[in-house]
Design a protein around this motif. Structure first.
Motif, PDB file in Angstrom:
ATOM      1  N   GLU A   1      -2.383  -0.227  -6.854  1.00  0.00           N
ATOM      2  CA  GLU A   1      -2.507  -0.732  -5.486  1.00  0.00           C
ATOM      3  C   GLU A   1      -1.445  -0.134  -4.559  1.00  0.00           C
ATOM      4  O   GLU A   1      -1.736   0.170  -3.403  1.00  0.00           O
ATOM      5  CB  GLU A   1      -2.429  -2.263  -5.463  1.00  0.00           C
ATOM      6  CG  GLU A   1      -2.826  -2.869  -4.142  1.00  0.00           C
ATOM      7  CD  GLU A   1      -4.192  -2.427  -3.624  1.00  0.00           C
ATOM      8  OE1 GLU A   1      -4.302  -2.162  -2.406  1.00  0.00           O
ATOM      9  OE2 GLU A   1      -5.149  -2.315  -4.414  1.00  0.00           O
TER      10      GLU A   1
ATOM     11  N   ARG B   1      -2.668   3.283  -3.588  1.00  0.00           N
ATOM     12  CA  ARG B   1      -3.811   3.132  -2.678  1.00  0.00           C
ATOM     13  C   ARG B   1      -3.326   2.766  -1.268  1.00  0.00           C
ATOM     14  O   ARG B   1      -3.805   3.306  -0.275  1.00  0.00           O
ATOM     15  CB  ARG B   1      -4.770   2.077  -3.219  1.00  0.00           C
ATOM     16  CG  ARG B   1      -6.076   1.977  -2.461  1.00  0.00           C
ATOM     17  CD  ARG B   1      -7.014   0.982  -3.118  1.00  0.00           C
ATOM     18  NE  ARG B   1      -7.409   1.388  -4.449  1.00  0.00           N
ATOM     19  CZ  ARG B   1      -8.308   2.327  -4.723  1.00  0.00           C
ATOM     20  NH1 ARG B   1      -8.884   2.981  -3.738  1.00  0.00           N
ATOM     21  NH2 ARG B   1      -8.617   2.614  -5.961  1.00  0.00           N
ATOM     22  N   GLN B   2      -2.329   1.877  -1.200  1.00  0.00           N
ATOM     23  CA  GLN B   2      -1.768   1.461   0.096  1.00  0.00           C
ATOM     24  C   GLN B   2      -1.092   2.643   0.796  1.00  0.00           C
ATOM     25  O   GLN B   2      -1.271   2.846   1.990  1.00  0.00           O
ATOM     26  CB  GLN B   2      -0.763   0.320  -0.100  1.00  0.00           C
ATOM     27  CG  GLN B   2      -0.162  -0.193   1.190  1.00  0.00           C
ATOM     28  CD  GLN B   2      -1.192  -0.813   2.116  1.00  0.00           C
ATOM     29  OE1 GLN B   2      -2.137  -1.457   1.663  1.00  0.00           O
ATOM     30  NE2 GLN B   2      -1.029  -0.597   3.401  1.00  0.00           N
TER      31      GLN B   2
END
Length: 152
Positions: free
Chosen positions: A132, A135-136
């Motif tokens: 994550e 992805r961020q």
């Protein structure tokens, strides 16, 4: 080789790399394998900047496909600017697209290529979801106005 279609690409990283005498082949121009090294150097610098190094479980990025279309022959002496773009992130992958331009030739396009980067679990040898945090960072880069420029 069919170049992957990328509907939307975003410039995320640019680096200037000096062309070395040893990069040339017997024909007097940069050897085709060296273009892949230029792309690799830019891609690794960008991945490192993004924090895309193997995690505590050993999961990390691998290349599953790489390609290059040669437009013109780079020659020594000179510098090549490698611009790295990204496409949309998938569940476990990101498409990188790269352009190689000659600094001494008005930044004319000499080659374009790229690679599909997949996050992999080495124990199962299968793809794993992109973390994550990565992805961020990809979303933040896509929203940013200007990429980072580096000269080697």
């Amino acid at each position: 080789m069919i170049v992957p279609a990328v509907a939307e690409k975003k410039l995320v990283y640019t680096v200037t790399i000096p062309i070395r005498w040893g990069d040339m082949d017997a024909m007097g121009h940069v050897n085709n394998t060296v273009y892949f090294r230029y792309m690799e150097q830019a891609r690794i610098e960008w991945l490192t900047m993004m924090g895309c190094l193997p995690d505590e479980k050993g999961n990390g990025p691998v290349i599953v496909n790489a390609y290059c279309t040669f437009k013109r022959a780079l020659k020594y002496p000179g510098q090549v600017e490698v611009c790295t773009f990204i496409g949309a992130a998938g569940r476990s992958s990101i498409e990188t697209i790269q352009e190689m331009r000659s600094v001494g030739d008005g930044y004319a396009l000499y080659a374009e290529g790229g690679a599909k980067v997949v996050w992999v679990d080495p124990k199962t040898e299968k793809s794993a979801p992109l973390p994550e945090a990565i992805r961020q960072k990809i979303q933040e880069l896509k929203a940013a106005a200007k990429p980072k420029r580096v000269a080697v």
